[in-house]
Design an enzyme around this catalytic site. Structure first.
Site, mmCIF file in Angstrom:
data_model
loop_
_atom_site.group_PDB
_atom_site.id
_atom_site.type_symbol
_atom_site.label_atom_id
_atom_site.label_comp_id
_atom_site.label_asym_id
_atom_site.label_seq_id
_atom_site.Cartn_x
_atom_site.Cartn_y
_atom_site.Cartn_z
ATOM 1 N N LYS A 260 0.868 -1.289 -0.150
ATOM 2 C CA LYS A 260 -0.042 -0.008 0.027
ATOM 3 C C LYS A 260 0.951 1.220 0.102
ATOM 4 O O LYS A 260 0.266 2.286 -0.202
ATOM 5 C CB LYS A 260 -0.960 0.102 1.314
ATOM 6 C CG LYS A 260 -2.022 -0.948 1.043
ATOM 7 C CD LYS A 260 -2.707 -1.023 2.236
ATOM 8 C CE LYS A 260 -4.069 -1.881 2.053
ATOM 9 N NZ LYS A 260 -5.035 -1.937 3.175
ATOM 10 N N HIS A 285 -2.011 -3.054 -4.893
ATOM 11 C CA HIS A 285 -1.119 -3.067 -3.764
ATOM 12 C C HIS A 285 -0.698 -4.450 -3.601
ATOM 13 O O HIS A 285 0.392 -4.570 -3.003
ATOM 14 C CB HIS A 285 -1.948 -2.370 -2.412
ATOM 15 C CG HIS A 285 -2.643 -3.451 -1.898
ATOM 16 N ND1 HIS A 285 -4.318 -3.491 -2.294
ATOM 17 C CD2 HIS A 285 -2.562 -4.417 -1.010
ATOM 18 C CE1 HIS A 285 -4.686 -4.585 -1.550
ATOM 19 N NE2 HIS A 285 -3.910 -4.985 -0.657
ATOM 20 N N HIS A 312 -5.924 -11.561 -1.557
ATOM 21 C CA HIS A 312 -7.264 -10.955 -1.921
ATOM 22 C C HIS A 312 -7.974 -11.864 -2.999
ATOM 23 O O HIS A 312 -8.981 -11.584 -3.650
ATOM 24 C CB HIS A 312 -7.330 -9.662 -2.423
ATOM 25 C CG HIS A 312 -7.036 -8.674 -1.255
ATOM 26 N ND1 HIS A 312 -8.140 -8.592 -0.217
ATOM 27 C CD2 HIS A 312 -6.049 -7.931 -0.789
ATOM 28 C CE1 HIS A 312 -7.608 -7.408 0.410
ATOM 29 N NE2 HIS A 312 -6.732 -7.160 0.304
#
Length: 416
Positions: A260, A285, A312
């Site tokens: 990030k 990110h 993710h």
């Protein structure tokens, strides 16, 4: 004398073993376990020195951590861990651990229920009354660095004789633990440096993203290890493999969102939900984070890369970033529309699947500028409903099996 030489050889061998462990928390657990083995102690705990703010003043306290108790553990189902209350105490002479920390001297108490009246410390028997476990003897010793800094205190309890009875610790036990403490403290100093370096990286990310706090990453890493521990027990993973992987997982999972730092403040610090376009930028990110570990120097780098890149991804293939090269951000696999193909099922690295659950759980439990923290019932319902779509269903089942451990980890690292 021959027995002492054998024990010293064992301690020297332990030195190389504990120096392989890089995570501070896991090292402390292992040091307590090995200290107990050296002197045949049935139970024990560690008190970690911590600086806390009280009435605007920074003071040192001892925080109770990592209890172990073989007698109680044997009554629990396989794979289940002890749940314990977290508390801290002042560093003064009123408790045995506090006295040990104050004086920086070993304290050997043969009978906890017959402490001499002129002793400055006393024994709190509350745990014994609650559990029915009787503490007979204790040996408490400080962990002191070469430059005379107190790291904490180890307390081992109830030496076991050949008949299984609890007896006092001996002078030989004091001698052995004194030597063991020297080796353990060297390993601890190294682990403290490793933890400090990682938290500095996290602090750098926190300067960019206020959500990426030290407490958050410690919780996520703690949840991840708890999930893995139960998975390893269920799958009968060897002790050597188990200990090696959990150590790497603990460190690597703390760095899951370090990418990030490469995202624009306009997006990263936006006090509202992202637009679809902003969310697409935010997804990068994962690629930036994985790119930081592209120059692989160790197995930890490889695991950190996998976690940063894939935490993710979704079990059903609907997550991100999918099959994209983290160096040039070019898709390796695309669908008919030219979009990256998502990883799904066991195509997602194991560590990424674990951290996915840990990260989402902590995010839902936490307040954000664009949302309030969800209630526990709402969070658990959401996790359960996402099994088989977002999350590995086996790992979700494990998450619920170890929920008390998850909650305890959560309480260990509150937001400041």
């Amino acid at each position: 004398m021959a027995e002492r030489k054998i024990d010293l050889k064992s301690i020297i061998k332990l030195d190389s073993e504990i120096n392989k462990i890089q995570d501070l928390d896991l090292l402390l657990e292992r040091i307590l376990l090995e200290a107990r083995k050296v002197v045949s102690a049935d139970a024990g705990s560690i008190y970690v020195r911590q600086a806390v703010e009280e009435n605007g003043v920074i003071v040192d306290r001892l925080q109770f951590r990592y209890p172990q108790n073989d007698t109680i553990q044997k009554t629990m189902p396989p794979g289940q861990k002890m749940i314990y209350s977290i508390f801290s105490m002042p560093i003064n002479e009123k408790s045995i651990a506090g006295y040990c920390a104050c004086t920086e001297k070993m304290v050997n108490v043969p009978d906890m229920y017959n402490i001499p009246a002129d002793a400055p410390y006393s024994f709190n028997s509350t745990f014994d009354m609650i559990t029915g476990y009787k503490t007979v003897s204790s040996l408490t010793f400080p962990l002191i660095t070469a430059d005379n800094r107190l790291l904490g205190v180890i307390q081992v309890l109830n030496k076991i004789d050949e008949q299984g009875k609890f007896i006092p610790f001996t002078q030989d036990d004091e001698f052995l633990l004194a030597h063991f403490a020297v080796n353990a403290t060297i390993a601890l100093e190294r682990a403290y440096v490793t933890r400090a370096m990682i938290l500095r990286m996290i602090k750098m990310a926190e300067l960019r993203d206020p959500k990426e706090t030290g407490a958050h990453v410690n919780r996520v890493a703690g949840y991840a290890v708890e999930i893995y521990d139960r998975w390893a027990a269920n799958h009968k993973i060897s002790q050597k493999e188990h200990e090696s992987f959990r150590d790497m997982l603990k460190i690597s999972s703390m760095l899951h969102d370090v990418g990030k730092v490469a995202i624009s403040d306009t997006i990263l610090k936006k006090p509202a939900r992202f637009t679809p376009e902003e969310f697409q930028v935010m997804q990068h990110h994962t690629l930036y984070g994985a790119g930081l570990f592209e120059d692989l120097q160790s197995p930890i780098d490889l695991l950190a890369k996998d976690i940063a890149l894939t935490h993710h991804e979704n079990w059903d293939g609907s997550g991100y970033p999918g099959y994209v090269n983290p160096v040039n951000h070019v898709p390796d696999q695309t669908d008919e529309a030219g979009k990256p193909v998502g990883r799904k099922g066991e195509e997602i690295p194991f560590a990424g699947r674990i951290v996915a659950i840990a990260d989402v759980f902590d995010a839902l439990c936490s307040k954000r500028v664009y949302k309030e923290a969800w209630s526990e019932e709402e969070v658990l319902t959401e996790i359960r409903q996402l099994a088989g779509t977002k999350f590995d269903p086996e790992l979700v089942d494990i998450f619920f099996d170890i929920l008390p451990n998850i909650k305890q980890t959560q309480s260990l690292y509150p937001e400041p």
